[in-house]
Scaffold this motif. Structure first.
Motif, short mmCIF file in Angstrom:
data_model
loop_
_atom_site.label_atom_id
_atom_site.label_comp_id
_atom_site.label_asym_id
_atom_site.label_seq_id
_atom_site.Cartn_x
_atom_site.Cartn_y
_atom_site.Cartn_z
N LEU A 268 0.83 -1.20 0.00
CA LEU A 268 0.00 0.00 0.00
C LEU A 268 0.87 1.25 0.00
CD1 LEU A 268 -2.81 -0.91 2.58
CD2 LEU A 268 -3.01 -0.79 0.09
N PRO A 269 0.38 2.37 -0.55
CA PRO A 269 1.16 3.62 -0.54
C PRO A 269 1.59 4.05 0.86
CG PRO A 269 -0.73 3.82 -2.01
CD PRO A 269 -0.88 2.52 -1.32
N SER A 270 0.74 3.81 1.87
CA SER A 270 1.09 4.22 3.23
C SER A 270 2.25 3.39 3.78
CB SER A 270 -0.13 4.09 4.15
OG SER A 270 -0.65 2.78 4.12
N ALA A 271 2.31 2.11 3.39
CA ALA A 271 3.42 1.27 3.84
C ALA A 271 4.73 1.74 3.21
CB ALA A 271 3.15 -0.18 3.49
N LYS A 272 4.66 2.14 1.95
CA LYS A 272 5.85 2.63 1.25
C LYS A 272 6.32 3.96 1.84
CE LYS A 272 4.60 0.29 -3.06
NZ LYS A 272 4.21 0.45 -4.48
N LEU A 273 5.35 4.83 2.21
CA LEU A 273 5.72 6.11 2.81
C LEU A 273 6.36 5.89 4.18
CD1 LEU A 273 5.39 9.22 2.18
CD2 LEU A 273 3.47 9.17 3.79
N LYS A 274 5.85 4.92 4.93
CA LYS A 274 6.43 4.62 6.23
C LYS A 274 7.85 4.12 6.09
CE LYS A 274 5.49 2.14 10.54
NZ LYS A 274 4.51 1.28 11.27
N ALA A 275 8.07 3.26 5.10
CA ALA A 275 9.42 2.71 4.87
C ALA A 275 10.40 3.79 4.45
CB ALA A 275 9.35 1.61 3.82
N ALA A 276 9.87 4.88 3.85
CA ALA A 276 10.74 5.96 3.39
C ALA A 276 11.26 6.82 4.53
CB ALA A 276 9.99 6.83 2.38
N GLY A 277 10.70 6.65 5.74
CA GLY A 277 11.23 7.36 6.90
C GLY A 277 10.45 8.61 7.27
N PRO A 278 10.81 9.23 8.41
CA PRO A 278 10.07 10.39 8.93
C PRO A 278 10.19 11.65 8.09
CG PRO A 278 12.03 9.96 10.25
CD PRO A 278 11.89 8.81 9.31
N ASP A 279 11.12 11.68 7.16
CA ASP A 279 11.26 12.87 6.29
C ASP A 279 10.40 12.78 5.04
OD1 ASP A 279 13.08 14.09 7.99
OD2 ASP A 279 14.79 13.04 7.09
N ALA A 280 9.66 11.70 4.89
CA ALA A 280 8.77 11.54 3.74
C ALA A 280 7.35 11.95 4.15
CB ALA A 280 8.78 10.09 3.26
N TRP A 281 6.79 12.90 3.41
CA TRP A 281 5.51 13.48 3.76
C TRP A 281 4.50 13.31 2.63
CZ3 TRP A 281 4.89 15.93 8.58
CH2 TRP A 281 6.09 16.16 9.29
N SER A 282 3.23 13.26 3.01
CA SER A 282 2.13 13.35 2.04
C SER A 282 1.46 14.70 2.28
CB SER A 282 1.14 12.21 2.24
OG SER A 282 0.07 12.31 1.31
N THR A 283 1.27 15.48 1.21
CA THR A 283 0.90 16.88 1.35
C THR A 283 -0.35 17.22 0.54
OG1 THR A 283 3.23 17.46 1.64
CG2 THR A 283 1.72 19.25 1.09
N VAL A 284 -1.20 18.08 1.13
CA VAL A 284 -2.36 18.64 0.40
C VAL A 284 -2.39 20.13 0.69
CG1 VAL A 284 -3.75 16.53 0.42
CG2 VAL A 284 -3.93 18.12 2.33
N ARG A 285 -2.99 20.90 -0.23
CA ARG A 285 -3.19 22.34 -0.06
C ARG A 285 -4.69 22.61 -0.06
NH1 ARG A 285 1.59 21.70 -2.09
NH2 ARG A 285 0.70 20.72 -3.94
N ILE A 286 -5.16 23.29 1.00
CA ILE A 286 -6.59 23.44 1.21
C ILE A 286 -6.95 24.90 1.47
CG2 ILE A 286 -7.05 21.10 2.02
CD1 ILE A 286 -6.53 21.96 4.82
#
Length: 341
Positions: A268-286
């Motif tokens: 899953l994308p969330s598992a891949k983001l977790k494996a990328a470490g704490p400097d990997a972020w998912s971002t939205v602009r609202i």
């Protein structure tokens, strides 16, 4: 068709309608044997899909129609409903029923209050105001005024509605959003709203070319980001302003393999983001103002999970506590599109 119910918690229902009406003035309401659903789909801004267990707001619930599961679909104006509920906050009881007035469908909200009334209960004190007939140590026993009693007041307010056909609503469905890159339990929405509103006001005040009052400036866009290591970041940047706030130690809830196709959580994308470490972020602009309205749901309390689809959308799941253990959980789902850079 028939619909009648008592309101179990007027205050909760009032807070709910206040939160929803800030995002849209009209809601599609679906009533059936199993749940009560409020849906708001404005032309622009956040969509809301709320599924509430009957027990969370109603009791003595009666519904009947010719449709499957006794479904009734209504188009309901939220501001008059909220005003009616506000007037019922201190009521002894309140109930709602679907009826007609002058041939037009209405939701009729009946409020019952009890007050103590008294006819001449103060006369004894007033008549003796200028004298002391009892002396220093004498007390006169008196009977309670016979006119003092509980008085019941009944007020009924009618809210005009439209009853919708099943065909007219069958094409309405929740937005389709890809698998999120990050999911995190948000901190206190009241705290988050205070900071978000502060950022928005600062951006409006410092925006280049803003006229007096800031009414002509475009609404600032907040940047919200989460990682899979318990951190949430809120920031805003303009030509003259760049500020951010970070929360750490938050919880990234575990996914249930049973709810994942093939149970393949590792890809899953969330598992891949977790494996990328704490400097990997998912971002939205609202939109800052719209986001502030969304966060008004914090007045209801409850646990809130935010799901980030990077550069695409933010989905909030607001879980409300129920009165009865084991009852179906009530959840409000907010769909917020992300602006491009």
């Amino acid at each position: 068709m028939r619909f009648k119910t008592s309101i179990r918690n007027i205050q909760t229902f009032s807070k709910l309608t206040a939160s929803l009406s800030s995002l849209g003035k009209v809601a599609w309401v679906r009533l059936d044997d199993d749940a009560v659903r409020f849906t708001i789909i404005p032309e622009t801004g956040t969509q809301v899909w709320a599924s509430l267990s009957i027990e969370s707001i109603f009791e003595d619930y009666t519904i009947q129609s010719a449709a499957p599961n006794n479904t009734i679909n209504l188009e309901l104006p939220l501001p008059p409903l909220h005003r009616a509920l506000k007037s019922a906050i201190n009521a002894t009881s309140a109930s709602i029923r679907l009826t007609k007035k002058d041939g037009a469908p209405v939701l009729s909200l009946t409020i019952i209050t009890n007050t103590i009334s008294s006819g001449n209960s103060a006369n004894g004190f007033l008549n003796g105001a200028n004298a002391d007939p009892f002396g220093d140590n004498a007390f006169r026993e008196e009977a309670l005024d016979a006119n003092m009693r509980d008085r019941e007041t009944v007020v009924t307010q009618d809210i005009p509605i439209r009853v919708l056909t099943a065909v007219s609503v069958e094409g309405i469905h929740e937005p389709r959003v890809r698998e999120p890159d990050a999911h995190i339990i948000l901190p206190s929405l009241i705290q988050l709203k205070a900071i978000s509103d502060r950022f928005t006001k600062l951006a409006l005040a410092t925006a280049t070319g803003t006229k007096s009052g800031g009414s002509s400036a475009a609404t600032p866009k907040l940047e919200l980001a989460a990682n899979m290591h318990g951190s949430l970041k809120l920031s805003i940047a303009t030509d003259s302003l760049n500020i951010s706030s970070v929360w750490t130690g938050l919880t990234n809830p575990e996914l249930d393999p049973k709810q994942i196709e093939d149970g393949d959580i590792e890809n899953l994308p969330s598992a891949k983001l977790k494996a990328a470490g704490p400097d990997a972020w998912s971002t939205v602009r609202i939109d800052g103002r719209d986001w502030g309205k969304v966060l008004s749901v914090g007045r209801l309390g409850g646990r809130v999970i935010a799901c980030f689809a990077d550069e695409h959308a933010l989905i909030l799941y607001v879980y409300l506590s129920n009165y009865d253990d084991g009852a179906d959980e009530s959840v409000l789902t907010y769909y917020i599109s992300s602006f491009s850079i």
